[in-house]
Design an enzyme around this catalytic site. Structure first.
Site, PDB file in Angstrom:
ATOM      1  N   HIS A   1       0.856  -1.192   0.000  1.00  0.00           N
ATOM      2  CA  HIS A   1       0.000   0.000   0.000  1.00  0.00           C
ATOM      3  C   HIS A   1       0.884   1.230   0.000  1.00  0.00           C
ATOM      4  CE1 HIS A   1      -3.171   2.819   1.119  1.00  0.00           C
ATOM      5  NE2 HIS A   1      -3.997   1.883   0.639  1.00  0.00           N
TER       6      HIS A   1
ATOM      7  N   GLU B   1      -7.717  -5.379  -0.052  1.00  0.00           N
ATOM      8  CA  GLU B   1      -8.287  -6.182  -1.133  1.00  0.00           C
ATOM      9  C   GLU B   1      -8.147  -7.680  -0.908  1.00  0.00           C
ATOM     10  OE1 GLU B   1     -10.145  -4.524  -2.622  1.00  0.00           O
ATOM     11  OE2 GLU B   1      -9.375  -3.008  -3.979  1.00  0.00           O
TER      12      GLU B   1
HETATM   13  N1  ACO Z   1       3.999  -7.724  -4.473  1.00  0.00           N
HETATM   14  C1  ACO Z   1       5.320  -7.698  -4.637  1.00  0.00           C
HETATM   15  N2  ACO Z   1       6.074  -6.596  -4.543  1.00  0.00           N
HETATM   16  C2  ACO Z   1       5.443  -5.463  -4.252  1.00  0.00           C
HETATM   17  C3  ACO Z   1       4.054  -5.391  -4.055  1.00  0.00           C
HETATM   18  C4  ACO Z   1       3.329  -6.588  -4.175  1.00  0.00           C
HETATM   19  N3  ACO Z   1       2.000  -6.605  -3.996  1.00  0.00           N
HETATM   20  N4  ACO Z   1       3.707  -4.134  -3.794  1.00  0.00           N
HETATM   21  C5  ACO Z   1       4.826  -3.408  -3.837  1.00  0.00           C
HETATM   22  N5  ACO Z   1       5.875  -4.216  -4.112  1.00  0.00           N
HETATM   23  C6  ACO Z   1       7.264  -3.805  -4.241  1.00  0.00           C
HETATM   24  C7  ACO Z   1       7.546  -3.319  -5.653  1.00  0.00           C
HETATM   25  O1  ACO Z   1       7.936  -4.354  -6.494  1.00  0.00           O
HETATM   26  C8  ACO Z   1       8.631  -2.336  -5.396  1.00  0.00           C
HETATM   27  O2  ACO Z   1       9.822  -3.054  -5.139  1.00  0.00           O
HETATM   28  P1  ACO Z   1      11.223  -2.629  -5.790  1.00  0.00           P
HETATM   29  O3  ACO Z   1      11.468  -1.234  -5.276  1.00  0.00           O
HETATM   30  O4  ACO Z   1      12.155  -3.654  -5.271  1.00  0.00           O
HETATM   31  O5  ACO Z   1      11.003  -2.661  -7.264  1.00  0.00           O
HETATM   32  C9  ACO Z   1       8.231  -1.691  -4.082  1.00  0.00           C
HETATM   33  O6  ACO Z   1       7.501  -2.704  -3.379  1.00  0.00           O
HETATM   34  C10 ACO Z   1       7.396  -0.438  -4.208  1.00  0.00           C
HETATM   35  O7  ACO Z   1       6.287  -0.740  -5.049  1.00  0.00           O
HETATM   36  P2  ACO Z   1       5.447   0.347  -5.807  1.00  0.00           P
HETATM   37  O8  ACO Z   1       4.622  -0.331  -6.830  1.00  0.00           O
HETATM   38  O9  ACO Z   1       6.336   1.454  -6.246  1.00  0.00           O
HETATM   39  O10 ACO Z   1       4.556   0.907  -4.601  1.00  0.00           O
HETATM   40  P3  ACO Z   1       3.358   1.911  -4.762  1.00  0.00           P
HETATM   41  O11 ACO Z   1       3.229   2.622  -3.488  1.00  0.00           O
HETATM   42  O12 ACO Z   1       3.503   2.730  -6.007  1.00  0.00           O
HETATM   43  O13 ACO Z   1       2.120   0.938  -5.043  1.00  0.00           O
HETATM   44  C11 ACO Z   1       0.369  -0.611  -4.747  1.00  0.00           C
HETATM   45  C12 ACO Z   1       1.168   0.550  -4.103  1.00  0.00           C
HETATM   46  C13 ACO Z   1      -0.119  -0.178  -6.129  1.00  0.00           C
HETATM   47  C14 ACO Z   1      -0.836  -0.938  -3.883  1.00  0.00           C
HETATM   48  C15 ACO Z   1       1.300  -1.836  -4.873  1.00  0.00           C
HETATM   49  O14 ACO Z   1       1.690  -2.262  -3.581  1.00  0.00           O
HETATM   50  C16 ACO Z   1       0.657  -2.970  -5.655  1.00  0.00           C
HETATM   51  O15 ACO Z   1       0.721  -2.972  -6.882  1.00  0.00           O
HETATM   52  N6  ACO Z   1       0.013  -3.968  -4.966  1.00  0.00           N
HETATM   53  C17 ACO Z   1      -0.652  -5.044  -5.651  1.00  0.00           C
HETATM   54  C18 ACO Z   1      -2.008  -4.579  -6.183  1.00  0.00           C
HETATM   55  C19 ACO Z   1      -3.033  -4.355  -5.080  1.00  0.00           C
HETATM   56  O16 ACO Z   1      -3.132  -5.136  -4.135  1.00  0.00           O
HETATM   57  N7  ACO Z   1      -3.797  -3.261  -5.220  1.00  0.00           N
HETATM   58  C20 ACO Z   1      -4.837  -2.869  -4.246  1.00  0.00           C
HETATM   59  C21 ACO Z   1      -4.380  -1.708  -3.420  1.00  0.00           C
HETATM   60  S1  ACO Z   1      -5.481  -1.306  -2.130  1.00  0.00           S
HETATM   61  C22 ACO Z   1      -6.623  -0.255  -2.828  1.00  0.00           C
HETATM   62  O17 ACO Z   1      -6.393   0.456  -3.745  1.00  0.00           O
HETATM   63  C23 ACO Z   1      -7.980  -0.235  -2.274  1.00  0.00           C
END
Ligand code: ACO
Length: 373
Positions: free
Chosen positions: A255, A309
């Protein structure tokens, strides 16, 4: 040149008194109430009033709101005709986006946004989803019932059968928990549209569009896809290891704001435990445990936890909803938050107009089309 914050991380775009997301301490507060104070206790209708009017309703206020919402659940002939015109393969989020736009055009909803307009849209959202769901399966929509709560009526309109009490309770708690969440992407979208002086239906349509994406409201169906693909407890480790080796994101984890447990995930986990088939819950819980262990081991600095989620998927599944109705069911809840934020935005509004760093060329000269290489 200024430095852009990628994804607007950490950028404060305004002030709100509607909800607070305390990511460091894992707290979500609606107008002074911790989410655990409301979920399972307050109804969705009470929370709508809280978000729109700023306080929990008195009995008289709640009765008045209930009356207005129940009376406006039905969708008009032009809106229904638009839903009928959609191919049955249309994604339900596209249908609800189209339906919300039609509601706005047909009523019409115009001018400065008002709480009555918020009620008019919120009251109809569940009907749009249920009507389209039935139409795409070749069934006639079921008319809303005024004697049922918002949650019960939604379930009723999907099947035409009176819903089970435990399903209504679960769904109502879900609708309460998802109704608002600070400056999330869809709420921000709605507020940007509001800041231009546009109408409330346009703000809500924009919110639906932003919510549809898998990084926001589109994740829970993908959580179930992941659990299906994992299939058995023995497959958890190889499946998760492979996904993370391939740098795939695990749906339902991570998140932008919470760097500890999301309080909604905690509440939903317990609801899922009580409501799900034990075998399904065991698979989900073991998957969560192993995914967290691996995420913490591989990415210790990222502080990745279970998000709302992951167990939303289990709860909505236990209520009997098909997985492609998860995002529109999220929208049925969040429309209260979007509209509350728009009502707040229009007070003392100033156009939201950020800037960008230009990274393209300069100094090019125009050549007529036939003289270009
Ligand atoms: N699985 C694996 N790695 C992850 C995940 C995940 N679910 N989430 C973040 N990371 C990692 C990324 O790979 C990245 O790692 P790196 O720096 O080594 O490349 C780091 O953590 C940062 O990730 P970002 O995508 O830049 O984080 P951001 O804050 O932009 O994104 C988000 C947040 C979109 C929720 C992300 O965690 C994600 O894509 N999760 C999966 C999708 C999901 O569950 N969405 C629902 C969100 S809740 C809602 O909106 C109601």
């Amino acid at each position: 040149m200024t430095t852009a914050a990628k994804g607007l991380e950490g950028v404060v775009i305004g002030t709100t008194a509607i909800s607070r997301v305390d990511g460091a301490n894992g707290r979500l507060i609606y107008r002074g109430y911790e989410i655990a104070e409301l979920a399972g206790k307050a109804t969705y209708e009470e929370v709508c009033h809280l978000l729109w009017a700023g306080h929990l309703p008195s009995r008289q206020e709640l009765d008045a709101l209930d009356k207005k919402m129940r009376a406006q659940r039905a969708i008009s002939a032009p809106v229904l005709a638009a839903l009928r015109a959609l191919p049955s393969t249309t994604h339900p989020m596209d249908a609800v986006r189209t339906g919300a736009s039609m509601v706005g055009a047909a009523l019409p909803i115009d001018g400065t946004p008002t709480q009555d307009q918020a009620i008019a849209l919120t009251a109809r959202f569940a009907t749009l989803v249920a009507a389209f769901h039935r139409l795409r399966h070749g069934k006639e929509p079921v008319a809303p019932r005024e004697d049922l709560s918002h949650a019960a009526n939604y379930l009723y309109m999907l099947t035409g059968e009176p819903p089970e009490d435990r399903h209504v309770k679960s769904l109502d708690a879900y609708l309460v928990m998802l109704a608002d969440h600070g400056m999330n992407a869809s709420t921000f979208t709605a507020r940007v549209i509001a800041s231009t002086g546009s109408d409330l239906a346009s703000c809500v349509v924009g919110g639906v569009g932003a919510l549809k994406g898998p990084l926001h409201g589109g994740a829970p169906a993908l959580v179930l896809d992941m659990l299906d693909a994992i299939g058995t407890p023995e497959n958890i480790k190889p499946w998760i290891d492979h996904a993370l080796d391939e740098h795939d994101k695990l749906m339902g984890f991570g998140h932008r704001v919470y760097k500890t447990t999301d309080p909604r995930a905690e509440l939903l986990r317990e609801m899922a435990r009580q409501a799900s088939d034990p075998e399904f819950y065991a698979l989900a819980h073991q998957t969560e445990d192993y995914a967290l262990e691996e995420l913490h081991r591989r990415k210790p600095d990222q502080r990745l936890y279970t998000n709302v989620e992951f167990y939303s998927a289990s709860v909505l599944h236990s209520v009997g909803l098909p997985r492609d109705l998860f995002p529109p069911t999220f929208a049925i809840s969040r429309v209260a938050g979007w509209t509350a934020h728009v009502l707040e935005q229009v007070v003392g509004n100033r156009l939201m107009r950020p800037e960008s760093d230009y990274s393209g060329p300069t100094g090019l000269t125009y050549a007529p089309v036939d003289q270009r290489a």
